[in-house]
Write an enzyme that holds these catalytic residues in place. Structure first.
Site, PDB file in Angstrom:
ATOM      1  CB  SER A  81     -20.718  55.145  16.497  1.00  0.00           C
ATOM      2  OG  SER A  81     -20.144  53.989  17.064  1.00  0.00           O
ATOM      3  CB  VAL A 140     -17.823  52.862  12.793  1.00  0.00           C
ATOM      4  CG1 VAL A 140     -18.498  52.820  11.430  1.00  0.00           C
ATOM      5  CG2 VAL A 140     -18.588  53.770  13.742  1.00  0.00           C
ATOM      6  CG  HIS A 173     -23.437  53.518   7.057  1.00  0.00           C
ATOM      7  ND1 HIS A 173     -24.525  54.313   7.323  1.00  0.00           N
ATOM      8  CD2 HIS A 173     -23.157  52.864   8.210  1.00  0.00           C
ATOM      9  CE1 HIS A 173     -24.893  54.151   8.582  1.00  0.00           C
ATOM     10  NE2 HIS A 173     -24.070  53.272   9.142  1.00  0.00           N
ATOM     11  NE  ARG A 194      -6.785  49.710  16.357  1.00  0.00           N
ATOM     12  CZ  ARG A 194      -6.223  48.795  15.563  1.00  0.00           C
ATOM     13  NH1 ARG A 194      -6.685  47.559  15.563  1.00  0.00           N
ATOM     14  NH2 ARG A 194      -5.233  49.101  14.773  1.00  0.00           N
TER      15      ARG A 194
END
Length: 166
Positions: free
Chosen positions: A66, A90, A97, A136
């Site tokens: 990403s 992510v 991070h 999602r």
């Protein structure tokens, strides 16, 4: 879970729900991270499905993660694409991070869009765990299809900007 929570698409057979025809010459690129293969496969499939329904043939560009979405989107925006769909995921871990990658990707994609005038559909999932990401991803049993939503947002925004320039 069912797919009942998904918003109805504004795009059908090459037109928007308001009757606006989507020009077949519109160039769309999908830039997608490679981490979390199952989630990414769902996001990409959703984005590609919306593009095909719009009568478009998107170019798919893969990047490692990403964090790299922004630089690829910037190059694509400079190459005469009218819309870019950025897809990634992510998942929070035990270190900061997560925060750095999410912020950098979000800021970078926003910068690309604002500085180039090319809309970037934001399909970056920022989730606490893999279950949230799968829910999602537009997969069977997912309640949302963020890849499809990001593609629709990019295409509709590109058409809106085109009308503003006319």
């Amino acid at each position: 879970m069912s797919n009942a929570g998904r918003a109805a698409s504004r795009i059908s057979r090459g037109t928007l729900d308001d009757g606006t025809v989507i020009p077949r010459r519109m160039r769309v690129a999908i830039v997608a991270a490679s981490w979390h293969e199952e989630v990414m496969d769902g996001l990409i499939a959703g984005a590609q499905r919306v593009c095909v329904e719009a009568g478009l043939d998107p170019e798919l560009v893969r990047v490692p993660g990403s964090f790299e979405l922004s630089v690829a989107a910037a190059v694509l925006a400079s190459r005469k694409y009218q819309a870019i769909v950025a897809l990634g995921v992510v998942i929070r871990g035990g270190t900061p991070h997560f925060d750095y990658v999410c912020q950098a990707a979000t800021n970078g994609l926003t910068e690309v869009s604002v500085h180039t005038g090319v809309p970037v559909g934001f399909g970056l999932l920022t989730c606490d765990d893999e279950k949230q990401a799968l829910d999602r991803a537009g997969l069977p049993g997912s309640s949302e299809d963020k890849g499809a939503e990001a593609a629709e947002a990019a295409i509709v925004t590109a058409l809106t900007l085109d009308r503003l320039h006319a």
